[in-house]
Write a protein that holds these residues in place. Structure first.
Motif, short mmCIF file in Angstrom:
data_model
loop_
_atom_site.label_atom_id
_atom_site.label_comp_id
_atom_site.label_asym_id
_atom_site.label_seq_id
_atom_site.Cartn_x
_atom_site.Cartn_y
_atom_site.Cartn_z
N VAL A 1 25.18 -43.62 10.99
CA VAL A 1 23.99 -43.00 10.42
C VAL A 1 24.35 -42.03 9.31
O VAL A 1 23.68 -41.98 8.26
CB VAL A 1 23.17 -42.30 11.52
CG1 VAL A 1 22.07 -41.45 10.90
CG2 VAL A 1 22.57 -43.31 12.47
N ASP A 2 25.41 -41.26 9.50
CA ASP A 2 25.85 -40.32 8.47
C ASP A 2 26.15 -41.06 7.16
O ASP A 2 25.75 -40.62 6.08
CB ASP A 2 27.08 -39.55 8.95
CG ASP A 2 27.59 -38.57 7.92
OD1 ASP A 2 26.78 -37.78 7.40
OD2 ASP A 2 28.80 -38.60 7.60
N ALA A 3 26.81 -42.20 7.26
CA ALA A 3 27.13 -42.97 6.05
C ALA A 3 25.87 -43.51 5.39
O ALA A 3 25.77 -43.50 4.16
CB ALA A 3 28.07 -44.12 6.41
N THR A 4 24.91 -43.97 6.18
CA THR A 4 23.69 -44.53 5.60
C THR A 4 22.87 -43.48 4.86
O THR A 4 22.12 -43.80 3.93
CB THR A 4 22.79 -45.19 6.67
OG1 THR A 4 22.32 -44.19 7.58
CG2 THR A 4 23.53 -46.28 7.42
N ILE A 5 22.98 -42.23 5.27
CA ILE A 5 22.26 -41.15 4.60
C ILE A 5 23.02 -40.68 3.36
O ILE A 5 22.44 -40.50 2.28
CB ILE A 5 22.04 -39.96 5.57
CG1 ILE A 5 21.15 -40.39 6.72
CG2 ILE A 5 21.42 -38.77 4.82
CD1 ILE A 5 21.02 -39.35 7.82
N ARG A 6 24.33 -40.48 3.50
CA ARG A 6 25.13 -39.96 2.39
C ARG A 6 25.14 -40.90 1.20
O ARG A 6 25.09 -40.46 0.04
CB ARG A 6 26.56 -39.69 2.86
CG ARG A 6 26.74 -38.43 3.67
CD ARG A 6 28.19 -38.08 3.90
NE ARG A 6 28.83 -38.97 4.85
CZ ARG A 6 29.70 -39.91 4.53
NH1 ARG A 6 30.03 -40.10 3.26
NH2 ARG A 6 30.24 -40.68 5.46
N ASP A 7 25.20 -42.20 1.45
CA ASP A 7 25.25 -43.19 0.37
C ASP A 7 23.86 -43.83 0.25
O ASP A 7 23.67 -45.00 0.54
CB ASP A 7 26.32 -44.24 0.68
CG ASP A 7 26.61 -45.14 -0.50
OD1 ASP A 7 26.06 -44.89 -1.60
OD2 ASP A 7 27.35 -46.12 -0.33
N GLY A 8 22.89 -43.03 -0.15
CA GLY A 8 21.50 -43.44 -0.10
C GLY A 8 21.09 -44.42 -1.19
O GLY A 8 21.80 -44.65 -2.16
N ILE A 9 19.91 -45.00 -0.98
CA ILE A 9 19.30 -45.90 -1.95
C ILE A 9 17.88 -45.42 -2.24
O ILE A 9 17.28 -44.72 -1.43
CB ILE A 9 19.26 -47.37 -1.43
CG1 ILE A 9 18.58 -47.43 -0.06
CG2 ILE A 9 20.66 -47.95 -1.37
CD1 ILE A 9 18.39 -48.83 0.48
N ILE A 10 17.36 -45.77 -3.40
CA ILE A 10 16.01 -45.35 -3.78
C ILE A 10 15.04 -46.50 -3.57
O ILE A 10 15.08 -47.51 -4.27
CB ILE A 10 15.97 -44.88 -5.25
CG1 ILE A 10 16.91 -43.68 -5.44
CG2 ILE A 10 14.55 -44.52 -5.66
CD1 ILE A 10 17.03 -43.21 -6.88
N VAL A 11 14.19 -46.35 -2.58
CA VAL A 11 13.15 -47.33 -2.25
C VAL A 11 11.89 -46.56 -1.89
O VAL A 11 11.93 -45.70 -1.01
CB VAL A 11 13.56 -48.24 -1.07
CG1 VAL A 11 12.40 -49.15 -0.67
CG2 VAL A 11 14.79 -49.06 -1.41
N GLY A 12 10.78 -46.85 -2.55
CA GLY A 12 9.52 -46.18 -2.25
C GLY A 12 9.44 -44.79 -2.84
O GLY A 12 10.34 -44.33 -3.55
N HIS A 13 8.33 -44.09 -2.50
CA HIS A 13 8.04 -42.79 -3.12
C HIS A 13 7.85 -41.68 -2.10
O HIS A 13 7.40 -40.59 -2.44
CB HIS A 13 6.78 -42.92 -3.98
CG HIS A 13 6.91 -43.93 -5.08
ND1 HIS A 13 6.68 -45.28 -4.88
CD2 HIS A 13 7.30 -43.80 -6.37
CE1 HIS A 13 6.88 -45.93 -6.01
NE2 HIS A 13 7.27 -45.06 -6.93
N GLY A 14 8.23 -41.92 -0.85
CA GLY A 14 8.09 -40.91 0.18
C GLY A 14 9.38 -40.74 0.95
O GLY A 14 10.44 -40.53 0.36
N HIS A 15 9.28 -40.80 2.28
CA HIS A 15 10.47 -40.72 3.14
C HIS A 15 11.17 -42.08 3.08
O HIS A 15 10.86 -43.00 3.82
CB HIS A 15 10.08 -40.37 4.58
CG HIS A 15 9.55 -38.99 4.75
ND1 HIS A 15 10.37 -37.88 4.75
CD2 HIS A 15 8.29 -38.53 4.90
CE1 HIS A 15 9.63 -36.79 4.90
NE2 HIS A 15 8.36 -37.16 5.00
N GLY A 16 12.14 -42.18 2.19
CA GLY A 16 12.79 -43.45 1.91
C GLY A 16 13.70 -43.91 3.02
O GLY A 16 14.12 -43.14 3.89
N PRO A 17 14.05 -45.21 3.03
CA PRO A 17 14.90 -45.78 4.06
C PRO A 17 16.38 -45.48 3.84
O PRO A 17 16.79 -45.02 2.76
CB PRO A 17 14.64 -47.29 3.91
CG PRO A 17 14.36 -47.45 2.45
CD PRO A 17 13.59 -46.23 2.05
#
Length: 273
Positions: free
Chosen positions: A243-259
């Motif tokens: 989970v830490d890795a999925t947050i640190r290396d984020g992606i931009i999808v949508g305009h709110g609380h992104g995935p």
């Protein structure tokens, strides 16, 4: 006959936005090299901005999904996510008692990231009294732990007390997630294992709104690791790193609380494992 590939089961709701729920579970379990199967309990209409509506499926089709999986597949671990209401919780509990789906991880989903309720108030007691005693691992966040342990959690000492209370209910291993302590520069979770061992898992807090589906992803990763035969402690530690890795290396999808970025952990594995 050739040996069966490792299989796990997600029992949850669908997130049309793809960031949480069943979709996050499928992505995570696949990333952990386990074949993911599903029992769909509810369908939501949501995106990164919030949940617009949801419909819970009938107990009959939930029963039939369980039966179909049990009649053909070899599930080695399972998890629950969004269960909607009393009827759906009781239906899932009945089926978990009927079929051997391996160790159970309970992510007691109650509220969406945007604040929408995903579990009716009267279902909380059923989760506590009927579902949690079946769990090998439970992974409540602070608001969920407060409701299930019937106490306020304002300090790390409170997290320890809450974990002990949940273990007294019947959960073998408890992970109380401390991500809601926004004043801390670390995201620290308290883990209490069945044998009495306890420890903290911490990671630097990332300043981002792209954290939709963290609870689903954590519990799905733990489930996949348990399906592979890893110990509960190792599964939890891997889940935290994933989970830490999925947050640190984020992606931009949508305009709110992104995935989250569900394939980010591949880099961690290549570099550190």
């Amino acid at each position: 006959m050739d040996e069966q590939f490792t299989q796990a089961l997600s029992i949850a709701g669908s997130d049309s936005g793809g960031g949480a729920g069943m979709q996050a579970d499928l992505k995570t379990i696949q990333e952990r090299h386990v074949f993911a199967t599903t029992v769909l309990v509810a369908i939501t209409a949501q995106n990164t901005l919030g949940v617009d509506d949801f419909v819970a499926l009938s107990p009959k089709i939930i029963d039939e999904q369980f039966a179909a999986i049990a009649n053909d597949l070899q599930i080695r671990a399972c998890k629950t996510g969004m269960l909607a209401d009393v009827t759906r919780v009781e239906t899932v509990v009945k089926n978990l008692k009927k079929y051997n789906m391996g160790p159970l991880t309970v992510d007691p989903v109650m509220i969406a990231k945007g604040g929408a309720p995903l579990l009716s108030e009267d279902a909380v007691a059923v989760v506590r009294d009927e579902l949690l005693p079946l769990a090998t691992v439970a992974t409540p966040n602070l608001p969920e732990a407060e409701k299930l342990a019937d106490m306020k959690i304002q300090t790390e000492d409170d997290m320890i007390v809450a974990a002990k209370r949940l273990q007294q209910i019947g959960v073998k291993n408890v992970m109380v997630k401390g991500g809601h302590f926004v004043s801390d520069d670390q995201s620290s979770d308290f883990v209490l294992l069945e044998d009495g061992k306890s420890f903290w898992l911490s990671a630097p807090r990332v300043d981002t709104v792209r954290t939709h589906g963290t609870g689903d992803t954590l519990s799905a990763c733990i489930t996949a690791e348990l399906a592979k035969g890893h110990t509960v402690e190792d599964a939890i530690r891997t889940g935290k790193k994933f989970v830490d890795a999925t947050i640190r290396d984020g992606i931009i999808v949508g305009h709110g609380h992104g995935p989250l970025n569900h394939w980010a952990y591949r880099k961690v594995e290549n570099d550190e494992i």
